[in-house]
Write a protein that holds these residues in place. Structure first.
Motif, PDB file in Angstrom:
ATOM      1  N   ILE A 111       0.833  -1.197   0.000  1.00  0.00           N
ATOM      2  CA  ILE A 111       0.000   0.000   0.000  1.00  0.00           C
ATOM      3  C   ILE A 111       0.874   1.255   0.000  1.00  0.00           C
ATOM      4  O   ILE A 111       0.502   2.291  -0.566  1.00  0.00           O
ATOM      5  N   GLY A 112       2.048   1.166   0.618  1.00  0.00           N
ATOM      6  CA  GLY A 112       2.956   2.310   0.639  1.00  0.00           C
ATOM      7  C   GLY A 112       3.413   2.738  -0.736  1.00  0.00           C
ATOM      8  O   GLY A 112       3.769   3.911  -0.950  1.00  0.00           O
ATOM      9  N   THR A 113       3.383   1.810  -1.708  1.00  0.00           N
ATOM     10  CA  THR A 113       3.797   2.169  -3.075  1.00  0.00           C
ATOM     11  C   THR A 113       2.833   3.156  -3.719  1.00  0.00           C
ATOM     12  O   THR A 113       3.183   3.800  -4.710  1.00  0.00           O
ATOM     13  N   ILE A 114       1.621   3.267  -3.161  1.00  0.00           N
ATOM     14  CA  ILE A 114       0.660   4.240  -3.698  1.00  0.00           C
ATOM     15  C   ILE A 114       1.217   5.653  -3.596  1.00  0.00           C
ATOM     16  O   ILE A 114       0.947   6.511  -4.445  1.00  0.00           O
ATOM     17  N   PHE A 115       2.011   5.904  -2.564  1.00  0.00           N
ATOM     18  CA  PHE A 115       2.488   7.252  -2.285  1.00  0.00           C
ATOM     19  C   PHE A 115       3.836   7.557  -2.948  1.00  0.00           C
ATOM     20  O   PHE A 115       4.392   8.628  -2.737  1.00  0.00           O
ATOM     21  N   ILE A 116       4.345   6.610  -3.745  1.00  0.00           N
ATOM     22  CA  ILE A 116       5.579   6.859  -4.487  1.00  0.00           C
ATOM     23  C   ILE A 116       5.239   7.589  -5.781  1.00  0.00           C
ATOM     24  O   ILE A 116       4.450   7.080  -6.581  1.00  0.00           O
ATOM     25  N   PRO A 117       5.794   8.770  -6.031  1.00  0.00           N
ATOM     26  CA  PRO A 117       5.464   9.519  -7.252  1.00  0.00           C
ATOM     27  C   PRO A 117       5.859   8.748  -8.510  1.00  0.00           C
ATOM     28  O   PRO A 117       6.843   7.994  -8.514  1.00  0.00           O
TER      29      PRO A 117
END
Length: 274
Positions: A111-117
């Motif tokens: 889910i943290g990959t969602i916040f990677i530009p």
């Protein structure tokens, strides 16, 4: 009671104004696409064409292989959507109904990959596609889009509403996980899968940055790239033809949304997003 009615009327007015603001660009694009270029320059704010013409659409079809470009866009959006839905459904099922070491850590990392530009992954993805020899190929656009963490999150939230006892009873009846997914889970989360699929399709259909990096020849373009061909930062923009491309670009996603809007609303309310 009178005060409540007054407050209700105020909210209705705000709601109507908001809708008008949001649909105005769509109406403007449709009106401009039927205007001669000279009329468009002379009456920029006049939405309704005075001298309606199909000249812009004729120019578009004469200039570009628009059917091929529309097909390219459809292929990219459809294939990417199918792969994203399959991977999202399988991953969500694993995260909800399987128990394995480090599951929660793995889920939160995913889910943290969602916040990677996108700009962070853009160059590595480009180098990979280049080394695979997929530049100027629609598969080069599709390949990095085979999975999506947001889809996993939304479908997982929907699956969590299914009683775990139902799955446990099915396992006691010696049902395989494949059959459970097909006969029990999928019918119960079909509205979520449908709405997430529509969202995937529309976002991929409208994508510009990644295709413009990969696709070089006109025959391989997608519709957002075709739109850019009629917009020049140095002047000479033929924006009435650009509006014709915009109208063609919006037709299929708009039809999909109007057909399945109840599923889209249902998914976001059931996932706990307020």
């Amino acid at each position: 009671m009178k005060i409540n009615r007054r407050v209700e009327n105020v909210w209705h007015i705000i709601f109507i104004i908001t809708i008008l603001i949001m649909i105005l660009p769509v109406i403007y694009a449709v009106g401009m696409s039927f205007k001669p270029l000279q009329d468009a320059y002379n009456n920029v704010l006049n939405i309704i064409p005075i001298h309606a013409t199909l000249e812009n659409y004729i120019t578009l079809f004469d200039t570009l292989p628009i059917f091929q470009i529309t097909w390219n866009t459809f292929v990219v959006a459809t294939v990417a959507t199918i792969f994203k839905l399959v991977t999202a459904f399988l991953a969500a099922y694993a995260f909800v109904y399987f128990s394995f070491k480090g599951k929660e850590i793995l889920y939160f990392l995913l889910i943290g990959t969602i916040f990677i530009p996108f700009t962070v992954t853009m160059i590595p993805n480009y180098l990979i596609i280049s080394n695979l020899g997929m530049l100027d190929n629609v598969w080069g656009v599709i390949l990095p889009q085979l999975a999506d963490a947001v889809g996993i999150f939304l479908i997982r939230q929907s699956m969590k509403n299914i009683p775990l006892s139902l799955i446990e009873v099915s396992r006691l009846d010696n049902m395989s996980h494949g059959r459970i997914m097909k006969d029990i889970v999928l019918p119960l989360v079909r509205p979520a899968v449908t709405s997430v699929g529509i969202w995937f399709f529309i976002s991929t259909w409208n994508e510009f940055v990644w295709p413009v990096l990969i696709l070089k020849t006109t025959e391989n373009f997608t519709l957002p790239l075709a739109l850019q061909m009629f917009i020049s930062s140095e002047g000479g923009t033929n924006f009435t033809v650009a509006m014709a491309v915009s109208v063609i670009t919006m037709i299929i996603p708009l039809i999909l949304y109007l057909s399945f809007q109840k599923y889209i609303i249902g998914t976001f309310t059931s996932s706990g997003i307020k």
